[in-house]
Scaffold this active site. Structure first.
Site, PDB file in Angstrom:
ATOM      1  N   ARG A  10      -0.183  -7.246   6.125  1.00 28.78           N
ATOM      2  CA  ARG A  10       0.566  -8.208   5.323  1.00 28.78           C
ATOM      3  C   ARG A  10       1.995  -8.106   5.851  1.00 28.78           C
ATOM      4  NH1 ARG A  10       1.268  -7.479  -1.092  1.00 28.78           N
ATOM      5  NH2 ARG A  10       2.156  -5.597  -0.470  1.00 28.78           N
ATOM      6  N   ASP A  41       1.719 -14.113 -13.586  1.00 25.71           N
ATOM      7  CA  ASP A  41       2.337 -13.022 -13.175  1.00 25.71           C
ATOM      8  C   ASP A  41       3.201 -13.366 -12.076  1.00 25.71           C
ATOM      9  OD1 ASP A  41       2.750 -10.670 -11.783  1.00 25.71           O
ATOM     10  OD2 ASP A  41       1.003  -9.898 -12.168  1.00 25.71           O
ATOM     11  N   PHE A  80      -3.949  -9.607  -9.178  1.00 25.46           N
ATOM     12  CA  PHE A  80      -3.716  -8.154  -8.760  1.00 25.46           C
ATOM     13  C   PHE A  80      -4.589  -7.242  -9.548  1.00 25.46           C
ATOM     14  CE2 PHE A  80      -1.247  -4.081  -8.822  1.00 25.46           C
ATOM     15  CZ  PHE A  80      -1.236  -4.132  -7.497  1.00 25.46           C
ATOM     16  N   TYR A 118      11.077  -4.681  -8.596  1.00 19.66           N
ATOM     17  CA  TYR A 118      11.296  -3.795  -7.217  1.00 19.66           C
ATOM     18  C   TYR A 118      10.796  -4.513  -5.902  1.00 19.66           C
ATOM     19  CZ  TYR A 118       6.444  -2.748  -8.416  1.00 19.66           C
ATOM     20  OH  TYR A 118       5.032  -3.102  -8.675  1.00 19.66           O
TER      21      TYR A 118
END
Length: 397
Positions: free
Chosen positions: A356, A184, A113, A209
Site C-alpha cells: 500500500r 468513517d 476497517f 494522525y
C-alpha cells in the site's frame, strides 16, 4: 494545478526518504516541535493547572474540531475532538441505534476497517437486544439497504485498496429506507473533498494522525448532524460531556449540542501538535489536493505497471473511484515492502498480500513519484526482497 512546493518545506522528512505512508501516519510538521515545546514549558510549566482556563485547553476539542469540520464539509459547531477512533465509532453507533429503536439491522461491508466491526460486535453483545450485524461485499451494499435497516456504517475509502464509496448516493438510499448513516472518514479527511452536510450524513468519525498529520496518538473526531445532536443520548457519559462538569452532580445530564459527545480529558499535548498541522491545513483547498493526488496516483500506477508486471493493481483504475492511495497485490508483499523501505521508499503492507502506497501532495511531488517507481522496479526486478531479513514480520506492518 496548484504548486505545493511551499507546503513540502513545512514538513520534516529524512533527505533520503520518499514517504508514501502519510495515509497511515502523517509526517512531522516542522512547527509542531516548537508548538509542543511552548505548550510544555510555557503553558504547562508556568501556568500549571490554570492552563485549562488561561491557555484555553478546555475549549480546544471544539475550536480545533471546527477547523477539521471545514475539511469535511461540516456545519460549524457540530464536530468535536477527543479519545480514539474506535471510541468515536462506538459513540456514533450507539447514538444512531437509539434514533431508530424499532429496527435491528446494522449493515457494513467487508472492506470496512476491522476495528469498526469489532466495536459494533462489542456494542451488540453488551446491548443484547437481538441486533443483526450484516457484513456484505462492498459492491453489494446498495442491494442490502431495505426497510429493515437501522444503521448503515461504512468507511468511505477502503483502507486496503483505496476503493471509494459514493457517500451521497448511499446516504440518500439509506435515508429513503428510513435508516441512519455513519461514515468513517479515516482515509478521507485531508485526502479529498468531503461534504458531510451536503450529503446529509447523520454521523461521521475519523482520525487526525493520517493525512491530517496530528502525530502518533492524535485524537479522533466525531460529527453529528444538527437535526440529531439534541436527541443523541451519549452511550459513554463521560464527565466532560456533562452539562455542568464542574458542578460535580451525582447524576449525568448531557451537555448541549456537540459538547455531549465529549468523554474524557482533552489530550493537550497531542492537540498542540495537531494545532501546528492545522495551521497548514487552514491554507489548503481540498479540491487542489484532490487534483494533485489524482495526477500523482495516475503517474504511479502507469509507472509501476510498465516496470513491474509481477505486481497486480488492487486499487480502482478510475481515479473517481479511489482515494489518495494505490495498492498492488504480490504474494510476497510483506518482504517486498520491507525491501522497498530499506531502499528509501516507505509504504506499508496489509494482509494478505497488499503493498500500500499513500500520496499526499502537501509533501509528495512528481519527482518523488518518478524516483519511487525506479526504486520499486529495481527491488522487484532484481528480487532484492528475496532475503530472510525481509520476511521476519515486525509487530507493526
Amino acid at each position: 494545478m496548484r504548486d505545493f512546493t511551499q507546503t513540502k518545506a513545512l514538513f520534516q522528512m529524512p533527505a533520503d526518504m520518499i514517504y508514501l505512508d502519510g495515509n497511515s501516519l502523517g509526517p512531522l510538521p516542522r512547527a509542531a516541535a516548537a508548538r509542543i515545546h511552548d505548550c510544555v514549558t510555557r503553558e504547562w510549566g508556568e501556568m500549571v493547572i490554570t492552563g485549562w482556563n488561561r491557555a484555553g485547553w478546555m475549549a480546544q476539542p471544539t475550536t480545533y474540531a471546527d477547523r477539521i469540520g471545514r475539511l469535511i464539509g461540516a456545519e460549524p459547531g457540530h464536530t468535536v475532538l477527543g479519545d480514539t477512533l474506535s471510541v468515536k465509532v462506538y459513540q456514533a453507533l450507539a447514538a444512531a441505534l437509539d434514533l431508530v429503536p424499532d429496527r435491528r439491522v446494522i449493515l457494513t461491508d467487508s472492506g470496512n476497517f476491522p476495528s469498526d466491526i469489532y466495536m459494533a460486535e462489542g456494542l451488540i453483545k453488551s446491548l443484547d437486544r437481538g441486533y443483526d450485524l450484516r457484513v456484505v461485499a462492498p459492491e453489494d451494499v446498495a442491494d442490502h439497504i431495505d426497510s429493515d435497516l437501522a444503521v448503515l456504517m461504512l468507511t468511505q475509502v477502503d483502507y486496503r485498496t483505496g476503493r471509494m464509496h459514493d457517500m451521497a448516493a448511499l446516504t440518500q438510499k439509506a435515508h429513503d429506507a428510513g435508516a441512519i448513516t455513519i461514515w468513517d472518514l479515516a482515509h478521507s479527511a485531508g485526502a479529498l473533498p468531503v461534504d458531510v452536510a451536503g450529503c446529509g450524513a447523520d454521523f461521521a468519525v475519523g482520525c487526525t494522525y493520517k493525512y491530517l498529520n496530528g502525530g502518533p496518538g492524535a485524537p479522533a473526531f466525531i460529527y453529528v448532524a444538527p437535526r440529531h445532536i439534541d436527541r443523541c443520548e451519549p452511550a459513554l457519559s463521560g464527565w466532560l460531556g456533562h452539562a455542568a462538569p464542574f458542578a460535580f452532580e451525582a447524576g449525568y445530564r448531557p451537555g448541549t449540542g456537540i459538547e455531549r459527545m465529549r468523554v474524557g480529558t482533552p489530550p493537550v499535548l497531542q492537540l498542540a501538535a495537531l494545532d501546528a498541522s492545522l495551521d497548514i491545513w487552514d491554507q489548503i483547498d481540498l479540491h487542489d489536493i484532490r487534483a494533485a493526488s489524482i495526477a500523482l496516483t495516475d503517474q504511479f500506477i502507469a509507472g509501476i505497471e510498465a516496470a513491474c508486471p509481477m505486481l497486480t493493481l488492487a486499487s480502482p483504475r478510475d481515479p473517481a473511484q479511489r482515494g489518495s492511495q494505490v495498492s498492488f497485490r504480490f504474494t510476497d508483499g510483506y518482504a517486498a515492502m520491507q525491501a522497498c523501505i530499506a531502499q528509501g521508499v516507505v509504504g506499508d503492507f496489509r494482509a494478505p498480500d497488499i503493498m500500500r502506497f499513500g500520496f499526499t501532495p502537501l509533501f509528495i511531488d512528481q519527482g518523488d513519484v518518478a524516483r519511487a517507481v525506479a526504486i520499486i522496479a529495481k527491488v522487484m526486478t532484481d528480487k532484492l526482497w528475496d532475503a530472510p531479513a525481509f520476511r521476519q514480520k515486525a509487530a507493526v506492518t
